[in-house]
Design a protein around this motif. Structure first.
Motif, PDB file in Angstrom:
ATOM      1  N   ALA A  49       0.836  -1.209   0.000  1.00  0.00           N
ATOM      2  CA  ALA A  49       0.000   0.000   0.000  1.00  0.00           C
ATOM      3  C   ALA A  49       0.867   1.255   0.000  1.00  0.00           C
ATOM      4  N   MET A  50       1.971   1.218   0.723  1.00  0.00           N
ATOM      5  CA  MET A  50       2.865   2.375   0.754  1.00  0.00           C
ATOM      6  C   MET A  50       3.475   2.616  -0.631  1.00  0.00           C
ATOM      7  N   GLN A  51       3.744   1.544  -1.364  1.00  0.00           N
ATOM      8  CA  GLN A  51       4.299   1.709  -2.702  1.00  0.00           C
ATOM      9  C   GLN A  51       3.262   2.260  -3.664  1.00  0.00           C
ATOM     10  N   LEU A  52       1.982   2.050  -3.378  1.00  0.00           N
ATOM     11  CA  LEU A  52       0.922   2.525  -4.269  1.00  0.00           C
ATOM     12  C   LEU A  52       0.506   3.963  -3.974  1.00  0.00           C
ATOM     13  N   ILE A  53       0.978   4.547  -2.880  1.00  0.00           N
ATOM     14  CA  ILE A  53       0.579   5.908  -2.511  1.00  0.00           C
ATOM     15  C   ILE A  53       0.932   6.922  -3.600  1.00  0.00           C
ATOM     16  N   PRO A  54       2.151   6.934  -4.153  1.00  0.00           N
ATOM     17  CA  PRO A  54       2.431   7.921  -5.213  1.00  0.00           C
ATOM     18  C   PRO A  54       1.516   7.760  -6.414  1.00  0.00           C
ATOM     19  N   GLU A  55       1.185   6.524  -6.759  1.00  0.00           N
ATOM     20  CA  GLU A  55       0.284   6.296  -7.886  1.00  0.00           C
ATOM     21  C   GLU A  55      -1.103   6.853  -7.584  1.00  0.00           C
ATOM     22  N   ALA A  56      -1.577   6.634  -6.355  1.00  0.00           N
ATOM     23  CA  ALA A  56      -2.886   7.154  -5.965  1.00  0.00           C
ATOM     24  C   ALA A  56      -2.877   8.680  -5.943  1.00  0.00           C
ATOM     25  N   LEU A  57      -1.783   9.266  -5.460  1.00  0.00           N
ATOM     26  CA  LEU A  57      -1.682  10.731  -5.453  1.00  0.00           C
ATOM     27  C   LEU A  57      -1.681  11.284  -6.880  1.00  0.00           C
ATOM     28  N   ALA A  58      -0.953  10.624  -7.769  1.00  0.00           N
ATOM     29  CA  ALA A  58      -0.916  11.070  -9.166  1.00  0.00           C
ATOM     30  C   ALA A  58      -2.301  10.957  -9.795  1.00  0.00           C
ATOM     31  N   ARG A  59      -3.005   9.861  -9.481  1.00  0.00           N
ATOM     32  CA  ARG A  59      -4.354   9.679 -10.039  1.00  0.00           C
ATOM     33  C   ARG A  59      -5.300  10.764  -9.512  1.00  0.00           C
ATOM     34  N   ALA A  60      -5.217  11.074  -8.221  1.00  0.00           N
ATOM     35  CA  ALA A  60      -6.066  12.116  -7.646  1.00  0.00           C
ATOM     36  C   ALA A  60      -5.727  13.479  -8.242  1.00  0.00           C
ATOM     37  N   HIS A  61      -4.429  13.726  -8.440  1.00  0.00           N
ATOM     38  CA  HIS A  61      -4.005  15.004  -9.023  1.00  0.00           C
ATOM     39  C   HIS A  61      -4.528  15.134 -10.449  1.00  0.00           C
ATOM     40  N   MET A  62      -4.432  14.060 -11.229  1.00  0.00           N
ATOM     41  CA  MET A  62      -4.925  14.074 -12.606  1.00  0.00           C
ATOM     42  C   MET A  62      -6.441  14.284 -12.632  1.00  0.00           C
ATOM     43  N   HIS A  63      -7.153  13.610 -11.707  1.00  0.00           N
ATOM     44  CA  HIS A  63      -8.609  13.773 -11.641  1.00  0.00           C
ATOM     45  C   HIS A  63      -8.973  15.219 -11.323  1.00  0.00           C
ATOM     46  N   GLU A  64      -8.230  15.830 -10.404  1.00  0.00           N
ATOM     47  CA  GLU A  64      -8.489  17.228 -10.048  1.00  0.00           C
ATOM     48  C   GLU A  64      -8.219  18.149 -11.232  1.00  0.00           C
ATOM     49  N   ARG A  65      -7.141  17.899 -11.967  1.00  0.00           N
ATOM     50  CA  ARG A  65      -6.829  18.710 -13.154  1.00  0.00           C
ATOM     51  C   ARG A  65      -7.920  18.577 -14.217  1.00  0.00           C
ATOM     52  N   LEU A  66      -8.412  17.363 -14.423  1.00  0.00           N
ATOM     53  CA  LEU A  66      -9.484  17.165 -15.400  1.00  0.00           C
ATOM     54  C   LEU A  66     -10.750  17.904 -14.978  1.00  0.00           C
ATOM     55  N   ARG A  67     -11.057  17.866 -13.679  1.00  0.00           N
ATOM     56  CA  ARG A  67     -12.237  18.570 -13.167  1.00  0.00           C
ATOM     57  C   ARG A  67     -12.078  20.079 -13.370  1.00  0.00           C
ATOM     58  N   GLU A  68     -10.869  20.595 -13.099  1.00  0.00           N
ATOM     59  CA  GLU A  68     -10.625  22.033 -13.306  1.00  0.00           C
ATOM     60  C   GLU A  68     -10.769  22.407 -14.785  1.00  0.00           C
ATOM     61  N   ALA A  69     -10.234  21.574 -15.667  1.00  0.00           N
ATOM     62  CA  ALA A  69     -10.309  21.853 -17.103  1.00  0.00           C
ATOM     63  C   ALA A  69     -11.763  21.847 -17.571  1.00  0.00           C
ATOM     64  N   GLU A  70     -12.544  20.874 -17.087  1.00  0.00           N
ATOM     65  CA  GLU A  70     -13.969  20.820 -17.461  1.00  0.00           C
ATOM     66  C   GLU A  70     -14.711  22.045 -16.942  1.00  0.00           C
ATOM     67  N   SER A  71     -14.406  22.452 -15.722  1.00  0.00           N
ATOM     68  CA  SER A  71     -15.039  23.643 -15.146  1.00  0.00           C
ATOM     69  C   SER A  71     -14.676  24.889 -15.957  1.00  0.00           C
ATOM     70  N   GLU A  72     -13.411  24.977 -16.368  1.00  0.00           N
ATOM     71  CA  GLU A  72     -12.986  26.126 -17.174  1.00  0.00           C
ATOM     72  C   GLU A  72     -13.688  26.132 -18.527  1.00  0.00           C
ATOM     73  N   ARG A  73     -13.809  24.962 -19.141  1.00  0.00           N
ATOM     74  CA  ARG A  73     -14.520  24.886 -20.431  1.00  0.00           C
ATOM     75  C   ARG A  73     -15.971  25.300 -20.261  1.00  0.00           C
ATOM     76  N   ARG A  74     -16.596  24.856 -19.156  1.00  0.00           N
ATOM     77  CA  ARG A  74     -17.993  25.250 -18.912  1.00  0.00           C
ATOM     78  C   ARG A  74     -18.109  26.766 -18.768  1.00  0.00           C
ATOM     79  N   GLY A  75     -17.158  27.372 -18.061  1.00  0.00           N
ATOM     80  CA  GLY A  75     -17.149  28.823 -17.899  1.00  0.00           C
ATOM     81  C   GLY A  75     -16.966  29.549 -19.222  1.00  0.00           C
TER      82      GLY A  75
END
Length: 105
Positions: A49-75
Motif C-alpha cells: 500500500a505504501m508503494q501505491l501511494i504515489p500512484e494514488a496521489l498522481a491519479r487524484a491530481h490528474m482527476h483534479e486537473r481534469l475537473r478544473e479543465a472541465e469547469s474552465e470549459r464550462r465557464g
C-alpha cells in the motif's frame, strides 16, 4: 592452517557442529522468523500500500486537473453564450429601430 578466513586464532574452524561457536554459525545470526504469519502478511500489505501511494496521489491530481479543465470549459461556454445573447439583443434593437424608421416614413 585454514585459509578460508572463517575462523580466528582463538576460535579455529571446526567441522564438528557441537564444537562450533554459536555466534559464528549463520543459523544463529540470521534474523528470527516471526511466529505470526498474519503479521508478515499485514506488513507486506502495508508495504504494498505504501508503494501505491504515489500512484494514488498522481491519479487524484490528474482527476483534479481534469475537473478544473472541465469547469474552465464550462465557464468559457457560458461566457460565449452571454456574448452571443448580448449581440442578438443589439441586433434585435437595431431591427426594431429600422422597422420603426420604415413605418414612420
Amino acid at each position: 592452517m585454514n585459509t578460508t578466513g572463517t575462523g580466528t586464532i582463538d576460535r579455529p574452524v571446526t567441522r564438528d557442529p557441537k564444537k562450533q561457536d554459536p555466534t559464528m554459525n549463520s543459523l544463529f545470526t540470521d534474523t528470527p522468523v516471526p511466529a505470526n504469519a498474519d503479521a508478515i502478511e499485514s506488513r507486506q500489505n502495508r508495504n504494498h500500500a505504501m508503494q501505491l501511494i504515489p500512484e494514488a496521489l498522481a491519479r487524484a491530481h490528474m482527476h483534479e486537473r481534469l475537473r478544473e479543465a472541465e469547469s474552465e470549459r464550462r465557464g468559457q461556454r457560458l461566457a460565449a453564450a452571454r456574448r452571443m445573447q448580448r449581440r442578438a439583443e443589439r441586433a434585435s434593437l437595431r431591427a426594431r429601430r429600422a422597422l420603426a424608421m420604415a413605418v414612420m416614413q
